[in-house]
Design a protein around this motif. Structure first.
Motif, PDB file in Angstrom:
ATOM      1  N   UNK A 185      27.223   7.152   9.913  1.00 32.72           N
ATOM      2  CA  UNK A 185      26.718   8.301   9.174  1.00 32.72           C
ATOM      3  C   UNK A 185      27.546   9.544   9.395  1.00 32.72           C
ATOM      4  N   UNK A 186      27.533  10.418   8.394  1.00 32.84           N
ATOM      5  CA  UNK A 186      28.340  11.634   8.459  1.00 32.84           C
ATOM      6  C   UNK A 186      27.525  12.854   8.829  1.00 32.84           C
ATOM      7  N   UNK A 187      26.221  12.719   8.925  1.00 34.06           N
ATOM      8  CA  UNK A 187      25.373  13.852   9.277  1.00 34.06           C
ATOM      9  C   UNK A 187      25.261  13.971  10.793  1.00 34.06           C
ATOM     10  N   UNK A 188      24.829  15.150  11.230  1.00 36.73           N
ATOM     11  CA  UNK A 188      24.588  15.349  12.662  1.00 36.73           C
ATOM     12  C   UNK A 188      23.384  14.513  13.105  1.00 36.73           C
ATOM     13  N   UNK A 189      23.480  13.989  14.315  1.00 30.82           N
ATOM     14  CA  UNK A 189      22.401  13.167  14.868  1.00 30.82           C
ATOM     15  C   UNK A 189      21.458  14.060  15.663  1.00 30.82           C
ATOM     16  N   UNK A 190      20.176  14.108  15.316  1.00 37.75           N
ATOM     17  CA  UNK A 190      19.236  14.890  16.119  1.00 37.75           C
ATOM     18  C   UNK A 190      19.210  14.393  17.561  1.00 37.75           C
ATOM     19  N   UNK A 191      19.150  15.320  18.484  1.00 36.38           N
ATOM     20  CA  UNK A 191      19.166  14.955  19.896  1.00 36.38           C
ATOM     21  C   UNK A 191      17.988  14.044  20.240  1.00 36.38           C
ATOM     22  N   UNK A 192      16.898  14.187  19.497  1.00 41.27           N
ATOM     23  CA  UNK A 192      15.722  13.349  19.756  1.00 41.27           C
ATOM     24  C   UNK A 192      15.997  11.874  19.518  1.00 41.27           C
ATOM     25  N   UNK A 193      17.023  11.554  18.712  1.00 43.37           N
ATOM     26  CA  UNK A 193      17.361  10.158  18.437  1.00 43.37           C
ATOM     27  C   UNK A 193      17.958   9.454  19.654  1.00 43.37           C
ATOM     28  N   UNK A 194      18.273  10.221  20.692  1.00 48.86           N
ATOM     29  CA  UNK A 194      18.789   9.600  21.925  1.00 48.86           C
ATOM     30  C   UNK A 194      17.677   9.063  22.804  1.00 48.86           C
ATOM     31  N   UNK A 195      16.421   9.298  22.433  1.00 59.23           N
ATOM     32  CA  UNK A 195      15.297   8.814  23.242  1.00 59.23           C
ATOM     33  C   UNK A 195      15.393   7.305  23.425  1.00 59.23           C
ATOM     34  N   UNK A 196      15.346   6.874  24.659  1.00 55.97           N
ATOM     35  CA  UNK A 196      15.406   5.455  24.986  1.00 55.97           C
ATOM     36  C   UNK A 196      16.804   4.883  25.048  1.00 55.97           C
TER      37      UNK A 196
END
Length: 323
Positions: A185-196
């Motif tokens: 993906x070319x969009x920024x990854x929300x930091x919350x997506x790092x959960x787990x």
């Protein structure tokens, strides 16, 4: 008035006897050196060289100009030395502290420019892991130190005799194994997506990184491997092997020796600022001249780093070998 660079090119050809050997001496390619001589011939309106399969020889006009050119170049060199003595840039030693990545990939081009401008000043470089370089400047152990801070982090208190000048600011980005789902993906990854996500934790007890580590923990990233000493090459290698993901400076990701996927994070407020620490209570012409070269090399202080390897006048480069 004739360009001194072109006069020096003509003298070099006269002394070397060929364009190729003169180009090697000056660090040019032969076509580039030929262009310099051709421009000088246009300036003078005379043919200065005759080329043959046996080499290059001067014409009568070339011999006349070489004699004058040597005098001009000698006078310019004398003026440079006299000005250096006048400004305190003749003799002495410039002592620099640096952390490993900056020392390997940021410092050399600026040092090369400094050496060309001030060849009479000796250079000494010492390893000072941030924030210890600031203390070394305060103690007079070094004249300048490249250091860094991370955001978020509490401000680092400075000794009253030391100031810091930002050199560049770069975002921290996510690095993953190639083909990892989060790298797409070319969009920024929300930091919350790092959960787990299993996290290669970069020097969790290293003061400059503690605020970043806390932000990742709050986002729910799960430490999988703890790298106890600042070593981005190891972090990227472990990520590449699929042992977890990591958050590293953008320059580190761009120059990783092992293949990794990368992605910008949202919000983009995880950052690293590289600065130069200097004394504010002493006059140091060599240190001031070096700081001026840093400003010229990296443009406006604090500008966000986007990767790449520009020329010596604008090096924006780093590497994963150290902190």
């Amino acid at each position: 008035m004739y360009d001194p660079t072109r006069l020096a090119a003509l003298v070099a050809v006269a002394e070397a006897g060929s364009i190729t050997r003169a180009a090697e001496r000056l660090g040019y390619t032969p076509p580039a050196l030929s262009q310099q001589v051709a421009k000088l011939e246009r300036e003078t309106g005379a043919t200065l060289l005759v080329r043959s399969h046996r080499g290059t020889r001067l014409t009568g006009a070339g011999e006349l100009l070489v004699v004058r050119a040597r005098r001009v170049l000698d006078e310019m060199e004398l003026a440079r030395h006299e000005l250096a003595r006048l400004t305190g840039l003749s003799g002495g030693t410039l002592r620099l502290g640096t952390f490993q990545t900056a020392g390997i990939h940021l410092l050399p081009p600026v040092l090369s420019a400094f050496r060309r401008a001030h060849p009479d000043v000796a250079l000494a470089v010492a390893d000072h892991e941030p924030p210890h370089g600031i203390a070394a400047v305060a103690a007079g152990e070094v004249d300048l130190a490249l250091t860094h801070t991370y955001q978020p982090a509490p401000p680092v208190p400075l000794p009253s005799s030391v100031g810091v000048e930002p050199v560049l600011v770069e975002e921290l980005v996510l690095v993953t194994a190639p083909g990892h789902l989060l790298a797409g993906g070319s969009t920024r990854l929300p930091l919350s997506e790092l959960a787990g996500q299993p996290l290669i934790s970069m020097a969790p007890d290293h003061p400059p990184r503690q605020g970043v580590e806390a932000a990742l923990a709050e986002a729910g990233a799960t430490p999988a491997v703890l790298v106890e000493t600042p070593g981005y090459a190891l972090v990227c290698a472990l990520v590449s092997a699929g042992l977890g993901v990591a958050v590293v400076p953008e320059m580190v990701a761009a120059t990783a020796a092992t293949p990794v996927g990368t992605r910008l994070l949202e919000p983009g407020d995880l950052r690293r600022t590289i600065s130069v620490a200097h004394r504010t209570d002493v006059t140091a012409p060599a240190a001031d001249a070096f700081r001026a070269l840093l400003r010229g090399a990296f443009g406006r202080a604090g500008r966000h780093r986007t990767g790449g390897r520009p020329d010596v006048r604008g090096h924006r480069d780093d590497a994963p070998q150290g902190s």
